[in-house]
Design a protein around this motif. Structure first.
Motif, PDB file in Angstrom:
ATOM      1  N   ALA A 119       7.638  58.493 -34.715  1.00  0.00           N
ATOM      2  CA  ALA A 119       6.577  57.543 -35.076  1.00  0.00           C
ATOM      3  C   ALA A 119       5.814  57.148 -33.811  1.00  0.00           C
ATOM      4  CB  ALA A 119       7.180  56.297 -35.724  1.00  0.00           C
ATOM      5  N   ASP A 120       4.618  56.618 -34.008  1.00  0.00           N
ATOM      6  CA  ASP A 120       3.817  56.165 -32.871  1.00  0.00           C
ATOM      7  C   ASP A 120       4.185  54.723 -32.549  1.00  0.00           C
ATOM      8  OD1 ASP A 120       1.953  55.798 -30.881  1.00  0.00           O
ATOM      9  OD2 ASP A 120       0.249  55.630 -32.244  1.00  0.00           O
ATOM     10  N   ARG A 121       5.109  54.535 -31.644  1.00  0.00           N
ATOM     11  CA  ARG A 121       5.532  53.209 -31.201  1.00  0.00           C
ATOM     12  C   ARG A 121       5.214  53.095 -29.723  1.00  0.00           C
ATOM     13  NH1 ARG A 121       4.915  50.409 -34.696  1.00  0.00           N
ATOM     14  NH2 ARG A 121       5.996  48.774 -33.611  1.00  0.00           N
ATOM     15  N   PRO A 122       4.139  52.429 -29.360  1.00  0.00           N
ATOM     16  CA  PRO A 122       3.693  52.358 -27.960  1.00  0.00           C
ATOM     17  C   PRO A 122       4.505  51.374 -27.130  1.00  0.00           C
ATOM     18  CG  PRO A 122       2.204  51.113 -29.352  1.00  0.00           C
ATOM     19  CD  PRO A 122       3.212  51.767 -30.267  1.00  0.00           C
ATOM     20  N   LEU A 123       5.732  51.743 -26.820  1.00  0.00           N
ATOM     21  CA  LEU A 123       6.618  50.829 -26.098  1.00  0.00           C
ATOM     22  C   LEU A 123       6.044  50.403 -24.753  1.00  0.00           C
ATOM     23  CD1 LEU A 123      10.220  52.210 -26.773  1.00  0.00           C
ATOM     24  CD2 LEU A 123       8.975  50.399 -27.948  1.00  0.00           C
ATOM     25  N   GLY A 124       5.399  51.326 -24.042  1.00  0.00           N
ATOM     26  CA  GLY A 124       4.805  50.966 -22.754  1.00  0.00           C
ATOM     27  C   GLY A 124       3.746  49.886 -22.912  1.00  0.00           C
ATOM     28  N   ALA A 125       2.903  50.031 -23.927  1.00  0.00           N
ATOM     29  CA  ALA A 125       1.855  49.038 -24.169  1.00  0.00           C
ATOM     30  C   ALA A 125       2.462  47.712 -24.626  1.00  0.00           C
ATOM     31  CB  ALA A 125       0.858  49.554 -25.196  1.00  0.00           C
ATOM     32  N   PHE A 126       3.524  47.790 -25.444  1.00  0.00           N
ATOM     33  CA  PHE A 126       4.211  46.561 -25.837  1.00  0.00           C
ATOM     34  C   PHE A 126       4.795  45.881 -24.595  1.00  0.00           C
ATOM     35  CE2 PHE A 126       5.162  48.421 -30.270  1.00  0.00           C
ATOM     36  CZ  PHE A 126       4.005  47.872 -30.796  1.00  0.00           C
ATOM     37  N   GLY A 127       5.352  46.675 -23.697  1.00  0.00           N
ATOM     38  CA  GLY A 127       5.861  46.127 -22.434  1.00  0.00           C
ATOM     39  C   GLY A 127       4.762  45.448 -21.642  1.00  0.00           C
ATOM     40  N   GLY A 128       3.572  46.053 -21.653  1.00  0.00           N
ATOM     41  CA  GLY A 128       2.430  45.448 -20.970  1.00  0.00           C
ATOM     42  C   GLY A 128       2.046  44.110 -21.578  1.00  0.00           C
ATOM     43  N   LEU A 129       2.066  44.024 -22.923  1.00  0.00           N
ATOM     44  CA  LEU A 129       1.769  42.746 -23.579  1.00  0.00           C
ATOM     45  C   LEU A 129       2.818  41.697 -23.218  1.00  0.00           C
ATOM     46  CD1 LEU A 129       0.587  43.838 -27.143  1.00  0.00           C
ATOM     47  CD2 LEU A 129      -0.779  42.763 -25.355  1.00  0.00           C
ATOM     48  N   MET A 130       4.081  42.115 -23.196  1.00  0.00           N
ATOM     49  CA  MET A 130       5.143  41.171 -22.821  1.00  0.00           C
ATOM     50  C   MET A 130       4.989  40.726 -21.375  1.00  0.00           C
ATOM     51  SD  MET A 130       8.503  42.627 -24.917  1.00  0.00           S
ATOM     52  CE  MET A 130       9.121  43.369 -23.459  1.00  0.00           C
ATOM     53  N   ALA A 131       4.618  41.645 -20.502  1.00  0.00           N
ATOM     54  CA  ALA A 131       4.395  41.281 -19.094  1.00  0.00           C
ATOM     55  C   ALA A 131       3.210  40.323 -18.978  1.00  0.00           C
ATOM     56  CB  ALA A 131       4.160  42.532 -18.257  1.00  0.00           C
ATOM     57  N   GLY A 132       2.158  40.574 -19.762  1.00  0.00           N
ATOM     58  CA  GLY A 132       1.005  39.672 -19.767  1.00  0.00           C
ATOM     59  C   GLY A 132       1.382  38.282 -20.237  1.00  0.00           C
ATOM     60  N   TYR A 133       2.201  38.204 -21.275  1.00  0.00           N
ATOM     61  CA  TYR A 133       2.668  36.910 -21.772  1.00  0.00           C
ATOM     62  C   TYR A 133       3.504  36.211 -20.705  1.00  0.00           C
ATOM     63  CZ  TYR A 133       5.253  33.363 -24.274  1.00  0.00           C
ATOM     64  OH  TYR A 133       5.806  32.166 -24.635  1.00  0.00           O
ATOM     65  N   GLY A 134       4.442  36.942 -20.130  1.00  0.00           N
ATOM     66  CA  GLY A 134       5.284  36.362 -19.077  1.00  0.00           C
ATOM     67  C   GLY A 134       4.461  35.896 -17.892  1.00  0.00           C
ATOM     68  N   GLY A 135       3.463  36.686 -17.512  1.00  0.00           N
ATOM     69  CA  GLY A 135       2.583  36.298 -16.415  1.00  0.00           C
ATOM     70  C   GLY A 135       1.800  35.038 -16.741  1.00  0.00           C
ATOM     71  N   ALA A 136       1.337  34.941 -17.985  1.00  0.00           N
ATOM     72  CA  ALA A 136       0.592  33.743 -18.394  1.00  0.00           C
ATOM     73  C   ALA A 136       1.487  32.511 -18.334  1.00  0.00           C
ATOM     74  CB  ALA A 136       0.025  33.918 -19.799  1.00  0.00           C
ATOM     75  N   VAL A 137       2.722  32.631 -18.800  1.00  0.00           N
ATOM     76  CA  VAL A 137       3.655  31.502 -18.753  1.00  0.00           C
ATOM     77  C   VAL A 137       3.926  31.100 -17.302  1.00  0.00           C
ATOM     78  CG1 VAL A 137       6.032  30.780 -19.240  1.00  0.00           C
ATOM     79  CG2 VAL A 137       4.700  31.967 -20.996  1.00  0.00           C
ATOM     80  N   CYS A 138       4.120  32.076 -16.435  1.00  0.00           N
ATOM     81  CA  CYS A 138       4.344  31.776 -15.013  1.00  0.00           C
ATOM     82  C   CYS A 138       3.115  31.108 -14.396  1.00  0.00           C
ATOM     83  CB  CYS A 138       4.696  33.050 -14.244  1.00  0.00           C
ATOM     84  SG  CYS A 138       6.350  33.667 -14.608  1.00  0.00           S
ATOM     85  N   ALA A 139       1.922  31.586 -14.758  1.00  0.00           N
ATOM     86  CA  ALA A 139       0.692  30.993 -14.234  1.00  0.00           C
ATOM     87  C   ALA A 139       0.541  29.545 -14.713  1.00  0.00           C
ATOM     88  CB  ALA A 139      -0.523  31.818 -14.645  1.00  0.00           C
ATOM     89  N   ILE A 140       0.868  29.298 -15.972  1.00  0.00           N
ATOM     90  CA  ILE A 140       0.796  27.934 -16.512  1.00  0.00           C
ATOM     91  C   ILE A 140       1.779  27.034 -15.776  1.00  0.00           C
ATOM     92  CG2 ILE A 140       1.311  26.519 -18.547  1.00  0.00           C
ATOM     93  CD1 ILE A 140       0.245  28.946 -20.225  1.00  0.00           C
ATOM     94  N   PHE A 158       0.307  31.390 -29.498  1.00  0.00           N
ATOM     95  CA  PHE A 158      -0.390  30.147 -29.816  1.00  0.00           C
ATOM     96  C   PHE A 158       0.484  28.924 -29.556  1.00  0.00           C
ATOM     97  CE2 PHE A 158      -2.928  32.936 -32.833  1.00  0.00           C
ATOM     98  CZ  PHE A 158      -3.957  33.085 -31.925  1.00  0.00           C
ATOM     99  N   ALA A 159       1.772  29.008 -29.894  1.00  0.00           N
ATOM    100  CA  ALA A 159       2.672  27.878 -29.623  1.00  0.00           C
ATOM    101  C   ALA A 159       2.728  27.602 -28.122  1.00  0.00           C
ATOM    102  CB  ALA A 159       4.065  28.171 -30.179  1.00  0.00           C
ATOM    103  N   THR A 160       2.751  28.666 -27.326  1.00  0.00           N
ATOM    104  CA  THR A 160       2.741  28.505 -25.876  1.00  0.00           C
ATOM    105  C   THR A 160       1.436  27.849 -25.419  1.00  0.00           C
ATOM    106  OG1 THR A 160       4.190  30.416 -25.622  1.00  0.00           O
ATOM    107  CG2 THR A 160       2.933  29.740 -23.677  1.00  0.00           C
ATOM    108  N   GLY A 161       0.337  28.245 -26.022  1.00  0.00           N
ATOM    109  CA  GLY A 161      -0.947  27.629 -25.699  1.00  0.00           C
ATOM    110  C   GLY A 161      -0.971  26.142 -26.022  1.00  0.00           C
ATOM    111  N   PHE A 162      -0.398  25.772 -27.164  1.00  0.00           N
ATOM    112  CA  PHE A 162      -0.336  24.345 -27.500  1.00  0.00           C
ATOM    113  C   PHE A 162       0.573  23.595 -26.529  1.00  0.00           C
ATOM    114  CE2 PHE A 162      -1.776  25.774 -31.780  1.00  0.00           C
ATOM    115  CZ  PHE A 162      -2.954  25.037 -31.805  1.00  0.00           C
TER     116      PHE A 162
END
Length: 172
Positions: free
Chosen positions: A22-43, A128-132
């Motif tokens: 199946a087409d499961r873009p694990l690398g891209a999912f990892g990138g989204l998770m890294a982006g989320y983690g980076g945003a939390v660290c930046a906040i 969104f919960a993190t944003g709130f």
């Protein structure tokens, strides 16, 4: 074989084994998770640098943000009016209920990963919960106003469903 190639090969093989064809873009999912983690660290870093105190949320804040997170996640991922946000990543399939669309994720790699995020209310809820939560640290009054508005919409939706059900029951 250099370490970088070994790691890349192992990651590729793991992703292929996991996907099972199946087409499961694990690398891209990892990138989204890294982006989320980076945003939390930046906040967290911004809060520390600006001397913001992180207060414990009250039960009212939790309830308000829960209702707002629910409504905002449905609005972004399912509402017809927000379909232009999802259109580059999904394809219209039909409707699934009152004022909600059914869409199929399209593309591959990062496009597919973003499509999965933008069409999944459960997935966007974390963001969104993190944003709130961040809003309660940096702009609590504005955040409570926005969250209150979205929570009012959540309650309004429930009342619409209750009225519709009562009308159907009365007609039977």
């Amino acid at each position: 074989m250099p370490v970088r190639e070994e790691v890349t090969t192992a990651a590729t093989e793991t992703a292929q084994e996991y996907a099972g064809g199946a087409d499961r873009p694990l690398g891209a999912f990892g990138g989204l998770m890294a982006g989320y983690g980076g945003a939390v660290c930046a906040i967290a870093g911004a809060a520390r640098l600006t001397g913001r105190k992180v207060a414990e949320p009250t039960p009212w804040d939790v309830a308000l943000c829960a209702g707002a997170t629910h409504r905002l996640s449905r609005l972004v991922t399912k509402d017809a009016v927000t379909s232009p946000l999802r259109a580059p990543f999904s394809r219209f399939k039909g409707t699934t209920g009152p004022a909600e669309l059914e869409e199929e994720v399209r593309g591959s790699g990062a496009r597919k990963a973003v499509g999965e995020l933008l069409t999944c209310p459960f997935c966007t809820s974390l963001w969104f919960a993190t944003g709130f939560a961040a809003g309660l640290v940096f702009a609590p009054a504005a955040t409570r106003l926005a969250a209150g508005t979205l929570t009012a919409l959540t309650v309004s939706d429930l009342l619409h469903f209750a009225r519709s059900r009562a009308q159907r029951a009365a007609g039977e």
